[in-house]
Design an enzyme around this catalytic site. Structure first.
Site, PDB file in Angstrom:
ATOM      1  N   LYS A 216       0.665  -1.344  -0.087  1.00 21.52           N
ATOM      2  CA  LYS A 216      -0.119   0.136  -0.043  1.00 21.52           C
ATOM      3  C   LYS A 216       0.920   1.141   0.035  1.00 21.52           C
ATOM      4  CE  LYS A 216      -4.325  -2.049   1.511  1.00 21.52           C
ATOM      5  NZ  LYS A 216      -5.478  -2.247   2.468  1.00 21.52           N
ATOM      6  N   ARG A 256      -3.120  -9.902   5.167  1.00 22.82           N
ATOM      7  CA  ARG A 256      -3.286 -10.030   3.835  1.00 22.82           C
ATOM      8  C   ARG A 256      -2.490  -9.466   2.881  1.00 22.82           C
ATOM      9  NH1 ARG A 256      -5.968  -7.229  -0.127  1.00 22.82           N
ATOM     10  NH2 ARG A 256      -7.689  -8.289  -1.304  1.00 22.82           N
TER      11      ARG A 256
END
Length: 277
Positions: A216, A256
């Site tokens: 991210k 995740r």
């Protein structure tokens, strides 16, 4: 948790994006057969679950229609589940969630926490599978404008608690709820880092915590030197594994990730250190 394998460490959830426009892998697994192979490869690399999604939720992404999302997701879920892999479906649509569970999905992962589709909570209640409730303030098109906090951790925890209560009021078994702080969703880098630093406060909600930091933007911001552009998503896997180790040490239920092997190693080392302390 009911319906899931008993794992004595932080679990690893591998990501399969059945999309042409993912921020992280640019459509490499858009074809059904390629997506299934990717899921099998992730399981072989150490993923405990495989999370299948057919709609990009990157900042600014437009939504796909229901029929297209079903076309992308359901065959992949069916084949992976038939191969014995515990599958999570990443969707904000109740119809996709329902069809995916029928195809063998063992977890519902809704980044909107049931807010995007009013029918999602009843579907999750009827499915009686674990339901991931993520912190969410709006759709991808404009979520960056909602990244305004005075007390990031306190506000995220309070908003998650409110969603948990609403989901339970809608019929979902509280013992089947998993919470996710929503890193990168209506959050700037400083907000994401604060949440990673205060996972204990998220755990105080009393439910398993899923941490989805993989590749991210905030990791790119951390890795960029002064005056430099952040490295591309595919060059953030070592940083992802670092967050995975931190999350595992702080008691996260699962992480995740896109690249499973480094994180699978990281969570096992974290567990070994915990066992030695």
């Amino acid at each position: 948790m009911a319906g899931l394998p008993d794992i004595d460490r932080c679990a690893v959830m591998g990501v399969v994006n059945v999309t042409p426009d993912s921020f992280s892998d640019g459509g490499r697994w858009f074809d059904t057969s390629a997506a299934v192979k990717r899921g099998l490869d992730l399981a072989a690399a150490g993923a405990d679950f495989v999370d299948v999604g057919g709609e990009s939720t990157r900042p600014g992404a437009a939504r796909v229609d229901e029929a297209e999302e079903l076309r992308r997701v359901v065959p992949v879920v069916r084949e992976l589940a038939a191969a014995g892999i515990p599958v999570s479906v990443d969707t904000m649509r109740a119809s996709v969630a329902e069809r995916a569970v029928e195809a063998g999905a063992a977890i519902l992962n809704d980044v909107s926490g049931g807010l995007a589709d009013p029918a999602m909570v009843p579907v999750a209640a009827a499915a009686r599978v674990p339901f991931v409730v993520m912190h969410w303030r709006g759709f991808s098109e404009d979520m960056n404008s909602r990244a305004v906090y005075r007390d990031t951790v306190g506000e995220v925890v309070a908003e998650l608690r409110q969603r948990m209560d609403a989901v339970v009021d809608g019929g979902v078994d509280p013992e089947r709820i998993i919470v996710d702080p929503g890193l990168g969703f209506a959050k700037e880098a400083e907000h994401d880092l604060a949440l990673v630093a205060h996972l204990a406060e998220l755990r105080a909600l009393g439910r398993p915590v899923l941490v989805a930091a993989s590749r991210k933007r905030f990791l790119g911001r951390v890795l960029a030197g002064p005056g430099q552009d952040p490295p591309p998503a595919l060059e953030r896997d070592a940083a992802t594994a670092a967050v995975s180790a931190i999350a595992a040490r702080e008691g996260a239920w699962a992480v995740r990730v896109h690249d499973v092997r480094p994180t699978a190693d990281a969570v096992r080392v974290a567990r070994a250190v915990e066992g030695a302390s």
